[in-house]
Design a protein around this motif. Structure first.
Motif, mmCIF file in Angstrom:
data_model
loop_
_atom_site.group_PDB
_atom_site.id
_atom_site.type_symbol
_atom_site.label_atom_id
_atom_site.label_comp_id
_atom_site.label_asym_id
_atom_site.label_seq_id
_atom_site.Cartn_x
_atom_site.Cartn_y
_atom_site.Cartn_z
ATOM 1 N N UNK A 344 0.810 -1.213 0.000
ATOM 2 C CA UNK A 344 0.000 0.000 0.000
ATOM 3 C C UNK A 344 0.838 1.255 0.000
ATOM 4 N N UNK A 345 2.114 1.154 -0.377
ATOM 5 C CA UNK A 345 3.013 2.304 -0.355
ATOM 6 C C UNK A 345 3.480 2.650 -1.764
ATOM 7 N N UNK A 346 3.774 3.933 -1.947
ATOM 8 C CA UNK A 346 4.278 4.415 -3.232
ATOM 9 C C UNK A 346 5.711 4.872 -3.043
ATOM 10 N N UNK A 347 6.551 4.575 -4.000
ATOM 11 C CA UNK A 347 7.939 5.001 -3.929
ATOM 12 C C UNK A 347 8.431 5.395 -5.309
ATOM 13 N N UNK A 348 9.122 6.524 -5.381
ATOM 14 C CA UNK A 348 9.684 6.957 -6.655
ATOM 15 C C UNK A 348 10.739 5.980 -7.148
ATOM 16 N N UNK A 349 11.432 5.336 -6.205
ATOM 17 C CA UNK A 349 12.499 4.398 -6.565
ATOM 18 C C UNK A 349 11.998 2.976 -6.752
ATOM 19 N N UNK A 350 10.689 2.776 -6.622
ATOM 20 C CA UNK A 350 10.072 1.447 -6.766
ATOM 21 C C UNK A 350 10.609 0.459 -5.724
ATOM 22 N N UNK A 351 10.852 0.965 -4.514
ATOM 23 C CA UNK A 351 11.381 0.123 -3.453
ATOM 24 C C UNK A 351 10.313 -0.754 -2.814
ATOM 25 N N UNK A 352 9.040 -0.415 -3.022
ATOM 26 C CA UNK A 352 7.947 -1.168 -2.415
ATOM 27 C C UNK A 352 7.192 -1.968 -3.470
ATOM 28 N N UNK A 356 3.703 -2.888 -8.255
ATOM 29 C CA UNK A 356 2.987 -3.894 -9.039
ATOM 30 C C UNK A 356 1.600 -3.419 -9.455
ATOM 31 N N UNK A 357 1.160 -2.284 -8.863
ATOM 32 C CA UNK A 357 -0.182 -1.760 -9.149
ATOM 33 C C UNK A 357 -0.059 -0.322 -9.657
ATOM 34 N N UNK A 358 0.342 -0.139 -10.922
ATOM 35 C CA UNK A 358 0.661 1.204 -11.438
ATOM 36 C C UNK A 358 -0.515 2.175 -11.462
ATOM 37 N N UNK A 381 18.388 12.912 -9.778
ATOM 38 C CA UNK A 381 17.577 14.091 -10.069
ATOM 39 C C UNK A 381 17.213 14.188 -11.547
ATOM 40 N N UNK A 382 18.148 13.805 -12.411
ATOM 41 C CA UNK A 382 17.938 13.972 -13.850
ATOM 42 C C UNK A 382 16.711 13.219 -14.361
ATOM 43 N N UNK A 383 16.272 12.180 -13.632
ATOM 44 C CA UNK A 383 15.119 11.381 -14.044
ATOM 45 C C UNK A 383 13.820 12.184 -13.975
ATOM 46 N N UNK A 384 13.832 13.264 -13.184
ATOM 47 C CA UNK A 384 12.599 13.988 -12.894
ATOM 48 C C UNK A 384 12.564 15.387 -13.480
ATOM 49 N N UNK A 385 13.592 15.761 -14.227
ATOM 50 C CA UNK A 385 13.659 17.124 -14.770
ATOM 51 C C UNK A 385 13.814 17.063 -16.290
ATOM 52 N N UNK A 386 12.746 17.244 -17.045
ATOM 53 C CA UNK A 386 12.834 17.191 -18.513
ATOM 54 C C UNK A 386 13.373 18.487 -19.100
ATOM 55 N N UNK A 425 11.950 12.964 -4.328
ATOM 56 C CA UNK A 425 12.619 11.674 -4.554
ATOM 57 C C UNK A 425 14.007 11.593 -3.936
ATOM 58 N N UNK A 426 14.508 12.693 -3.390
ATOM 59 C CA UNK A 426 15.901 12.769 -2.944
ATOM 60 C C UNK A 426 16.224 11.774 -1.835
ATOM 61 N N UNK A 427 17.176 10.909 -2.090
ATOM 62 C CA UNK A 427 17.627 9.946 -1.085
ATOM 63 C C UNK A 427 18.289 10.654 0.086
#
Length: 448
Positions: A344-352, A356-358, A381-386, A425-427
């Protein structure tokens, strides 16, 4: 039909509680307020004193360094109080509303038939000029500057953001009038950023740019960067889509009308929907008796969850905000949270395993899940800045106060909202938006 610009970088955060397309008109609140703190870099000078009677459109304060930029009363009534903070800094001017106080009258005219100076004078005197911002820096535009172009984004991709197709339903003619007024202020073009299925596609006197992609595709800064990036010496102006309507109303009626539509959304709202209210309305008038009962704390945000301001029921809606978000605070202890598989958790890094439920919507809270750590160079950071910039290197240049590097690394192109996803998203839990604003303030101080 314009060419579609498809952006792949970014992230959609799917939160529970999107506003249903239902509009409820609220009564005029007993008090409203303008907050000089909503305007970065502003040094306000008061035009009124406590107990003064004002009409809607009367000046409350002005910019010390640009006295022609005035901030006017959204409603008529009496100045109830002028609240100050440390060193007598003006925090807010509160007005006790009185509908019989009336409105200040301005010129009713078709802006297409007016000169640039006439249009500019009307917008300035009415107090609508602060809605126009300049890039670089994202501060109020200077009336003495001439923008190369003006940009308007007609959609918002931030979490729980209002749907402007719905908000401006039935107001397209007024929006067109506002666009015509803005077109008089530049020798360039008014650029309209739209998405697929936009209700704004028929607007005239604009250059239409169509964007597709995840957040922050709806940010006007991202749209500028992907059509005509800002270089040193360039100046462009931006304005929010709903504020264009306010300018249109001014010219159509000859009166200031600060009525606006605000979305109340989030997992903590019983029935998320849209409310018609007035600029500077009390937060309490929007949320009272509308939140779910809970045995945990709730966070109220004026704006969206990425860039908004934490508020409480004793404060007032932000000047530029068209959304109030309410989510759990997340200050309760989560037993073995690190070991939870996270269905039931959302993560930018897909850690959870929630990955599986996009299409799932999540009830997320404001918990940071850790503290600040070493700020290392990664490609996160580059993944999130177009945009064609290096966000980490830019922020490090800000931290060491290297103006030349800040220029080279793109500080003219970005403001806080453009890098807000990086902060999410910053670690390392770095306060990206705060650092960026400090860099922008340095640039304004040193280079003007």
């Amino acid at each position: 039909m314009s060419e579609v610009i498809r952006l792949k970088k970014g992230l959609n955060i799917k939160l529970k509680g999107s506003a249903e397309k239902v509009l409820e008109k609220l009564p005029i609140p007993a008090t409203v307020a303008l907050k000089p703190t909503d305007f970065p870099g502003l040094t306000p000078k008061l035009s009124v004193k406590a107990e003064a009677e004002v009409k809607a459109g009367d000046a409350l304060f002005y910019d010390k360094y640009h006295p022609e930029i005035v901030f006017t009363a959204p409603v008529g009534g009496k100045v109830l109080s002028i609240n100050r903070g440390e060193r007598r800094k003006v925090l807010e001017i509160v007005i006790e509303t009185n509908e019989s106080a009336g409105k200040l009258q301005f010129k009713k005219a078709d802006p297409a038939g007016l000169s640039e100076d006439e249009v500019k004078e009307q917008i300035l005197k009415s107090g609508l000029w602060p809605f126009i911002k300049r890039r670089p820096y994202g501060v109020i535009a200077s009336p003495t500057e001439k923008p190369g172009s003006i940009y308007i984004s007609t959609f918002d991709t931030a979490p729980l953001a209002p749907d402007y197709n719905f908000v401006l339903e039935g107001q397209m003619d007024t929006f067109q009038t506002g666009v015509n007024a803005l077109a008089r202020l530049t020798d360039g073009k008014v650029n309209l950023g739209v998405n697929s299925g936009s209700a704004f596609s028929g607007i005239k006197n604009v250059v239409e740019n169509t964007f597709e992609g995840p957040h922050p595709a709806g940010n006007v800064g991202i749209q500028i960067a992907n059509t005509k990036p800002i270089n040193k010496g360039d100046v462009v102006w931006t304005i929010n889509v709903q504020d264009v309507v306010l300018i249109g109303r001014l010219f159509e009626t000859g009166e200031v009308d600060f009525t606006k539509t605000v979305a109340l959304a989030g997992s903590e709202v019983k029935a998320p929907k849209y409310y018609q209210t007035v600029l500077g309305a009390p937060v309490a008038s929007l949320i009272n008796n509308k939140l779910v009962e809970a045995d945990y704390n709730q966070r109220i945000i004026s704006g969206n969850v990425l860039t908004g301001t934490k508020v409480n029921t004793n404060t007032f809606l932000g000047y530029y905000d068209s959304l109030v978000s309410v989510i759990p605070e997340g200050d309760e202890y989560e037993f073995m949270g690190w070991a939870d598989p996270g269905f039931g958790k959302f993560s930018a890094s897909k850690a959870f395993l929630g990955k599986l439920f996009p299409k799932k919507e999540y009830k997320l809270n404001a918990n940071l899940h850790g503290g600040e750590r070493a700020f290392v160079v990664t490609e996160q950071y580059e993944k999130y800045v177009p945009m064609d910039i290096l966000p980490v290197h830019l922020l490090k240049a800000v931290l060491v106060n290297d103006i030349d590097k800040m220029e080279q690394l793109g500080i003219y192109e970005v403001i806080e909202e453009d890098l807000a996803l990086c902060e999410y998203a910053c670690t390392s839990k770095i306060e990206v938006q705060k650092i960026l604003r400090e860099g922008i303030n340095t640039m304004i101080k040193e280079l003007g």
